[in-house]
Scaffold this motif. Sequence first.
Motif, mmCIF file in Angstrom:
data_model
loop_
_atom_site.group_PDB
_atom_site.id
_atom_site.type_symbol
_atom_site.label_atom_id
_atom_site.label_comp_id
_atom_site.label_asym_id
_atom_site.label_seq_id
_atom_site.Cartn_x
_atom_site.Cartn_y
_atom_site.Cartn_z
ATOM 1 N N VAL A 1 37.881 29.423 42.521
ATOM 2 C CA VAL A 1 36.953 30.470 42.944
ATOM 3 C C VAL A 1 37.076 31.695 42.043
ATOM 4 O O VAL A 1 36.079 32.315 41.645
ATOM 5 N N ALA A 2 38.318 32.052 41.675
ATOM 6 C CA ALA A 2 38.539 33.227 40.827
ATOM 7 C C ALA A 2 37.923 33.049 39.447
ATOM 8 O O ALA A 2 37.335 33.982 38.881
ATOM 9 N N GLU A 3 38.042 31.842 38.872
ATOM 10 C CA GLU A 3 37.555 31.616 37.508
ATOM 11 C C GLU A 3 36.043 31.462 37.450
ATOM 12 O O GLU A 3 35.435 31.752 36.421
ATOM 13 N N THR A 4 35.431 31.007 38.524
ATOM 14 C CA THR A 4 33.969 30.880 38.533
ATOM 15 C C THR A 4 33.289 32.092 39.129
ATOM 16 O O THR A 4 32.131 32.373 38.835
ATOM 17 N N GLY A 5 34.027 32.828 39.986
ATOM 18 C CA GLY A 5 33.445 33.994 40.650
ATOM 19 C C GLY A 5 32.372 33.626 41.639
ATOM 20 O O GLY A 5 31.536 34.465 41.997
ATOM 21 N N ASN A 6 32.408 32.369 42.099
ATOM 22 C CA ASN A 6 31.295 31.882 42.898
ATOM 23 C C ASN A 6 31.759 30.695 43.745
ATOM 24 O O ASN A 6 32.272 29.716 43.216
ATOM 25 N N PHE A 7 31.585 30.785 45.077
ATOM 26 C CA PHE A 7 31.995 29.693 45.962
ATOM 27 C C PHE A 7 31.176 28.428 45.712
ATOM 28 O O PHE A 7 31.692 27.316 45.794
ATOM 29 N N THR A 8 29.889 28.605 45.394
ATOM 30 C CA THR A 8 29.022 27.443 45.194
ATOM 31 C C THR A 8 29.481 26.609 44.008
ATOM 32 O O THR A 8 29.638 25.383 44.101
ATOM 33 N N VAL A 9 29.699 27.267 42.878
ATOM 34 C CA VAL A 9 30.129 26.542 41.674
ATOM 35 C C VAL A 9 31.524 25.961 41.866
ATOM 36 O O VAL A 9 31.800 24.828 41.473
ATOM 37 N N ALA A 10 32.423 26.729 42.491
ATOM 38 C CA ALA A 10 33.782 26.237 42.716
ATOM 39 C C ALA A 10 33.776 25.002 43.609
ATOM 40 O O ALA A 10 34.538 24.055 43.375
ATOM 41 N N SER A 11 32.905 24.983 44.613
ATOM 42 C CA SER A 11 32.834 23.827 45.507
ATOM 43 C C SER A 11 32.365 22.581 44.758
ATOM 44 O O SER A 11 32.807 21.467 45.053
ATOM 45 N N GLN A 12 31.475 22.759 43.775
ATOM 46 C CA GLN A 12 31.020 21.632 42.958
ATOM 47 C C GLN A 12 32.160 21.090 42.107
ATOM 48 O O GLN A 12 32.308 19.873 41.949
ATOM 49 N N PRO B 1 43.947 41.150 51.131
ATOM 50 C CA PRO B 1 42.726 40.531 50.590
ATOM 51 C C PRO B 1 42.890 40.224 49.103
ATOM 52 O O PRO B 1 43.548 40.965 48.371
ATOM 53 N N LEU B 2 42.280 39.119 48.683
ATOM 54 C CA LEU B 2 42.375 38.687 47.290
ATOM 55 C C LEU B 2 41.083 38.916 46.514
ATOM 56 O O LEU B 2 41.089 38.963 45.284
ATOM 57 N N PHE B 3 39.961 39.044 47.235
ATOM 58 C CA PHE B 3 38.664 39.249 46.590
ATOM 59 C C PHE B 3 37.968 40.477 47.171
ATOM 60 O O PHE B 3 38.140 40.805 48.349
ATOM 61 N N VAL B 4 37.185 41.127 46.323
ATOM 62 C CA VAL B 4 36.303 42.210 46.769
ATOM 63 C C VAL B 4 34.982 41.572 47.159
ATOM 64 O O VAL B 4 34.295 40.998 46.316
ATOM 65 N N ARG B 5 34.623 41.620 48.411
ATOM 66 C CA ARG B 5 33.400 41.005 48.879
ATOM 67 C C ARG B 5 32.207 41.944 48.676
ATOM 68 O O ARG B 5 32.359 43.114 48.365
ATOM 69 N N GLY B 6 31.022 41.367 48.877
ATOM 70 C CA GLY B 6 29.812 42.179 48.852
ATOM 71 C C GLY B 6 29.061 42.150 47.542
ATOM 72 O O GLY B 6 28.003 42.742 47.415
ATOM 73 N N THR C 1 34.860 39.409 42.687
ATOM 74 C CA THR C 1 35.848 40.015 41.792
ATOM 75 C C THR C 1 37.182 40.095 42.526
ATOM 76 O O THR C 1 37.233 40.178 43.759
ATOM 77 N N LEU C 2 38.244 40.055 41.770
ATOM 78 C CA LEU C 2 39.588 40.040 42.342
ATOM 79 C C LEU C 2 40.070 41.442 42.686
ATOM 80 O O LEU C 2 39.767 42.418 41.982
ATOM 81 N N THR C 3 40.836 41.550 43.769
ATOM 82 C CA THR C 3 41.555 42.779 44.065
ATOM 83 C C THR C 3 42.778 42.840 43.146
ATOM 84 O O THR C 3 43.065 41.900 42.398
ATOM 85 N N GLU C 4 43.524 43.928 43.215
ATOM 86 C CA GLU C 4 44.728 44.042 42.389
ATOM 87 C C GLU C 4 45.726 42.938 42.755
ATOM 88 O O GLU C 4 46.334 42.317 41.872
ATOM 89 N N THR C 5 45.875 42.663 44.061
ATOM 90 C CA THR C 5 46.758 41.573 44.493
ATOM 91 C C THR C 5 46.237 40.234 43.996
ATOM 92 O O THR C 5 47.010 39.357 43.581
ATOM 93 N N GLY C 6 44.904 40.067 44.017
ATOM 94 C CA GLY C 6 44.307 38.837 43.526
ATOM 95 C C GLY C 6 44.590 38.610 42.062
ATOM 96 O O GLY C 6 44.861 37.477 41.624
ATOM 97 N N GLU C 7 44.522 39.675 41.250
ATOM 98 C CA GLU C 7 44.826 39.565 39.820
ATOM 99 C C GLU C 7 46.268 39.106 39.606
ATOM 100 O O GLU C 7 46.547 38.251 38.753
ATOM 101 N N ILE C 8 47.184 39.663 40.387
ATOM 102 C CA ILE C 8 48.595 39.285 40.256
ATOM 103 C C ILE C 8 48.787 37.824 40.658
ATOM 104 O O ILE C 8 49.450 37.046 39.961
ATOM 105 N N LEU C 9 48.177 37.453 41.788
ATOM 106 C CA LEU C 9 48.340 36.082 42.270
ATOM 107 C C LEU C 9 47.743 35.078 41.296
ATOM 108 O O LEU C 9 48.314 33.990 41.098
#
Length: 284
Positions: A16-27, A50-55, A60-68
């Motif tokens: 999900v992080a590398e595609t930035g998109n749930f639809t593409v990641a699910s494929q 939280p790991l992603f900034v929604r909306g 996009t990743l939060t600071e914690t998301g970038e670290i993870l």
Amino acid sequence: MNPLLNLVLLNTFVAVAETGNFTVASQHLNSTQSTLSQQIQRLETLVGQPLFVRGHRILTLTETGEILLSYAKKILALNDTFFMKITGSAVIHTLRLGFPEDLASGQVTPTLAAFMQANPNVRLEVTSGLSRQLHQRYQHGELDLIIVKQKKGEFKSDYCWPEPLCWLTSNQRQLLNSDSVPLIVFPENGLYRNDMFKLLDNEQRPWHITYTCSSLAGIQSAITDGLGISLLPLRAKLPQHRILTEDDGFPTAQEMEIAMHFHSNASDTLAELAKKLAQQLEQR
């Protein structure tokens, strides 16, 4: 004790992080968007943040998301290395690339072939097409790395190279005495097409389209055979072509650029390939 990270959840998170998109990641993962969303929620509960900034359209990743993300890639890589060690089988990592036809057909293929030889666990999926179409697919998360032609500074990129343009005509046939300039063009939204129209309109020179083709090789051949005149990169000039200048009544076109795009959170493997491609293009 700290909680133990779940490898399945980490694998979903990286996709999900590398595609930035749930639809593409699910494929990619052959799963459903709802399943991936639930897995990300479980991982966020496990991490406690939280790991992603929604909306936004692209996650996009939060600071914690970038670290993870950095640690998740290493953890998954260690897992793959272990199973490769005990089974002797390679784990396939697919990289989806997009290049314009003239680059895909020769300039970058030696680098791609050498990279595949050195990385037998990497599978390359290369798409050739028009730059604008490739950039749209990249923005939608369908491609991991693209090299495209664009107006100078149009899109920020880590690597870019100048791409001077020139007017080209046939060495064998004279077309300059025509009341209307016969143009050979790419299809709608193709590069250089509108630039040709605007440049000639500014000079108040009548023009008409004689040949439309999505292939650079087709346009080069049409120029050679005397079907018309076109605006192309200087490196696309063939020995059968002649460059037209301001003395011939053709204004100088603004220089474009070749740009490489890949996401900032790209895998180490993709970053390595990007560097090798950049080194190859520096030599062109």
